[in-house]
Write an enzyme that holds these catalytic residues in place. Structure first.
Site, short mmCIF file in Angstrom:
data_model
loop_
_atom_site.label_atom_id
_atom_site.label_comp_id
_atom_site.label_asym_id
_atom_site.label_seq_id
_atom_site.Cartn_x
_atom_site.Cartn_y
_atom_site.Cartn_z
N LYS A 244 -11.20 16.42 2.89
CA LYS A 244 -11.55 15.69 1.67
C LYS A 244 -13.01 16.03 1.31
O LYS A 244 -13.87 16.09 2.18
CB LYS A 244 -11.41 14.18 1.91
CG LYS A 244 -11.67 13.33 0.69
CD LYS A 244 -11.45 11.84 0.98
CE LYS A 244 -10.11 11.38 0.54
NZ LYS A 244 -9.94 9.92 0.56
N GLU A 329 -0.56 -3.66 2.31
CA GLU A 329 -0.87 -5.00 1.78
C GLU A 329 0.14 -6.04 2.27
O GLU A 329 -0.24 -7.19 2.54
CB GLU A 329 -0.89 -4.97 0.25
CG GLU A 329 -2.13 -4.29 -0.34
CD GLU A 329 -2.04 -2.77 -0.37
OE1 GLU A 329 -1.00 -2.21 0.03
OE2 GLU A 329 -3.04 -2.14 -0.77
N ARG A 357 2.00 -6.16 -4.71
CA ARG A 357 2.87 -5.59 -3.67
C ARG A 357 3.20 -6.62 -2.59
O ARG A 357 4.13 -6.44 -1.82
CB ARG A 357 2.17 -4.37 -3.08
CG ARG A 357 3.03 -3.54 -2.23
CD ARG A 357 2.57 -2.14 -2.05
NE ARG A 357 3.09 -1.21 -3.05
CZ ARG A 357 2.88 0.09 -2.96
NH1 ARG A 357 2.15 0.56 -1.96
NH2 ARG A 357 3.36 0.93 -3.88
#
Ligand SMILES: Cc1ncc(C[n+]2csc(CCOP(=O)(O)OP(=O)(O)O)c2C)c(N)n1
Ligand SMILES: CC(=O)[C@@H](O)[C@H](O)COP(=O)(O)O
Ligand SMILES: [Mg+2]
Length: 605
Positions: A244, A329, A357
């Site tokens: 990344k 979550e 969610r």
């Protein structure tokens, strides 16, 4: 940028040599650094997928072959290669390209949802549709990050893909070892062992084919791996190892998040172009540390977003008291219920859009058991630049139905600190605070209180009552100024705890000719709707008009632009109030019994 300018669609890539593709990768990196430094955005994730995306678009023939980008924040290179370079002049701003795939922008874009861990489910569905309709001439390719793989949905999909009849499906696991922070949990350890070549791994044990690890920055190696995978004609995981932030010193060296989501910055120094005033997030962050020092039972939970939700200071002060569950979550919320059953008071810090969610977990694992868990929803209301699936515009509607849940909407930093303290001191059930992205702004003091309501303005006769929800208090006061200039009397109140609705609002509404609510939330089922129900239940017939976000998805743009497009401006609301009042009878006699009110005539406070 000689080569890049010649790439108007992916077919051009198939004319380039391996050396030219390497040169193109360098040009794309320079393009990303230049454009995303100027606009802000997901620089790190996209620098990590330059070669991978080039390889995908040379091996597969998009849009016939469907490329599904999980989360979609890493789709800038895909956009650059599919004819949208010009749109990067206004990335994530109105008139420019969205920061995520967008069907309206291109036939190459399918999944617009920026919520992680969905791509494998889409892929399973598409592959089944192809099989059902007898289509064998096109590929389904899902690109999912290691962080998104920590999401439960990804494993639900894998279970079905592995368990179903063999059908062609390529899963590209883009493994850079990070979400914002290093990816957490047993999966992270397992992927590290696969990166080291220790197999067979979980994917093969599930019955999938596995191909890797592959150097994700070697276009040819990735092309070979993708061709091999595609030829298998069955579900296969191609484990691609990337870095990344690759190729830019200020993302590679940013050990906080490798430039996951950068603000506009000077590309030479990596420094933000503008300093940020204290945000709601920073006020929350500071207050939480203060409370944690007083209360040993407080712990915080994040779903792979400790930094953006403001939990880093607590993590640095009390390392063991911030739990990062990965992009999970649902687990975060039910684990919070478990922590609470064990005598701990969890503070679940989560973006408003992502709490959707975990509604079932909040409803049935926390609220049903009346567990004192505190939810802190950052990025509530219109966020704007992050597009339709990132606005936190539904939390007040979705969550006000949860029995026993108390919801607060702080209007400024001082109220946020006060309400957070009240929330964690409440032991009878769950509490929730919600506030928008960005600066907390100047404090908006109350001039009086009335049965638990903060009175922000009381002026003139009792013509219109404005109930201000959270950070829209500023808008409410601007409307108050607007109507006062026309000789209309106004009362502005902020309930602070917005649901359950404070019955004093009905009492106040009864005394006014008109009541309005202003909220940075969907009008459908928002606080305004709850207040309307409260007035009906109290047999109060004062006309009520709710001002909020219309029931539609909102395209990307600045927060101010999007709010204006929703009619949430002082001018729009003032005009509406004036018009509404014009159609109403004059105040009935005796309505202005001001014995409870300090009346301020003339000079406004
Ligand atoms: C359900 C959900 N929770 C949280 C986020 C916020 N988020 C966006 S990207 C990201 C990290 C993704 O990591 P990974 O999948 O590995 O992709 P990478 O950025 O490393 O390429 C997170 C947590 C989200 N988009 N969706
Ligand atoms: C892709 C994703 O979900 C996050 O990276 C998000 O874009 C961050 O949003 P903020 O920039 O508001 O922190
Ligand atoms: Mg990652």
């Amino acid at each position: 940028m000689a080569l890049l300018e010649t790439v108007r669609d992916p077919a051009r890539l198939r004319e380039l040599t391996a050396g030219e593709l390497r040169d193109l990768a360098a040009e794309i990196r320079a393009f990303l650094i230049e454009r995303v430094s100027a606009s802000g955005g997901h620089l790190g994730p996209n620098l990590g997928v330059v070669e991978l995306t080039i390889a995908l678009h040379t091996v597969f023939d998009s849009p016939r072959d469907r490329l599904l980008w999980d989360t979609g924040h890493q789709s800038y290179v895909h956009k650059i290669l599919t004819g949208r370079q010009a749109g990067f002049d206004r990335l994530r701003r109105s008139g420019g390209v969205s920061g995520y795939p967008c069907q309206e922008e291109s036939e190459h874009d399918l999944v617009e949802n920026s919520h992680a861990s969905t791509a494998l489910s889409y892929a399973d569905g598409l592959a089944r549709a192809d099989a059902h309709l007898g289509r064998r001439d096109r590929a389904v390719v899902a690109i999912i990050g290691d962080g998104a793989m920590t999401g439960g949905m990804a494993w639900e999909a894998l279970n079905n893909i592995a368990g179903g009849p063999d059908r062609p499906l390529v899963i590209v696991l883009n493994d850079n070892g990070r979400s914002y922070a290093p990816t957490v949990g047993g999966l992270a350890e397992h992927l590290a062992s696969l990166r080291a070549g220790r197999g067979p791994g979980v994917f093969e044990q599930l019955g999938l084919s596995y191909h890797g690890p592959v150097d994700g920055h070697d276009v040819t190696a990735v092309q070979d791996a993708l061709r091999h995978a595609s030829a298998l004609g069955r579900p296969v995981v191609v484990h691609v190892i990337t870095a990344k932030g690759k190729g830019f010193e200020h993302t590679e060296s940013n050990d906080l998040d490798l430039g996951h989501a950068v603000k506009p910055m000077d590309p030479l120094t990596g420094k933000a172009l503008k300093s940020s005033p204290p945000s709601f997030t920073s006020v929350f962050s500071e207050k939480l540390v203060e409370l944690a020092e007083q209360r040993e039972d407080l712990v915080a939970i994040t779903a792979a977003m400790a930094e953006p939700t403001g939990l880093l200071p607590l993590q640095q002060r009390f390392p063991g008291r911030v739990i990062d569950v990965g992009i999970a979550e649902q687990h975060a919320v039910t684990m919070a219920a478990g922590l609470s059953l064990g005598g701990v008071h969890p503070v679940v810090a989560i973006y408003s859009t992502f709490v959707n969610r975990a509604l079932d977990q909040l409803l049935m694992d926390v609220a049903l058991h009346r567990r004192p868990v505190t939810f802190v929803l950052d990025r509530s209301g219109v966020t704007g630049d992050d597009g339709p699936s990132h606005n936190g515009m539904w939390d007040l509607s979705v969550l006000q139905v949860v029995p026993g849940l108390r919801i607060a909407a702080p209007r400024d930093g001082t109220r946020l600190a006060e309400l957070l303290a009240e929330a964690v001191a409440w032991h009878e059930g769950p509490t929730l605070l919600r506030f928008p992205k960005g600066p907390a702004g100047d404090d908006v003091p109350a001039m009086a209180t009335f049965n638990g309501l903060d009175v922000l303005r009381r002026s003139g006769s009792l013509d219109v009552l404005i109930v201000a929800v959270g950070a829209l208090a500023g808008l409410a006061l601007a409307v108050a100024d607007g109507v006062r200039a026309q000789g209309i009397g106004v009362t502005v109140v902020d309930p602070r705890w917005v649901t359950p609705v404070n019955p004093a609002i009905a009492d106040l509404a009864r005394r006014h000719r008109l009541a309005i609510t202003v909220e940075d939330n969907s009008r459908a089922g928002g606080v305004g709707s709850a207040i309307a129900q409260t007035l009906r239940d109290a047999d109060v017939h004062t006309p009520l008009r709710e001002f909020g976000i219309p029931r539609r998805f909102l395209s990307h743009g600045s927060r101010a632009e999007v709010l204006a497009a929703c009619g949430l401006t002082a001018q729009d609301v003032t005009s509406a109030v004036t018009e509404l009042l014009a159609g109403l009878d004059a105040a009935p006699a005796g309505i202005d019994d001001l014995d409870v009110w300090p009346v301020h005539t003339g000079e406004e406070r």
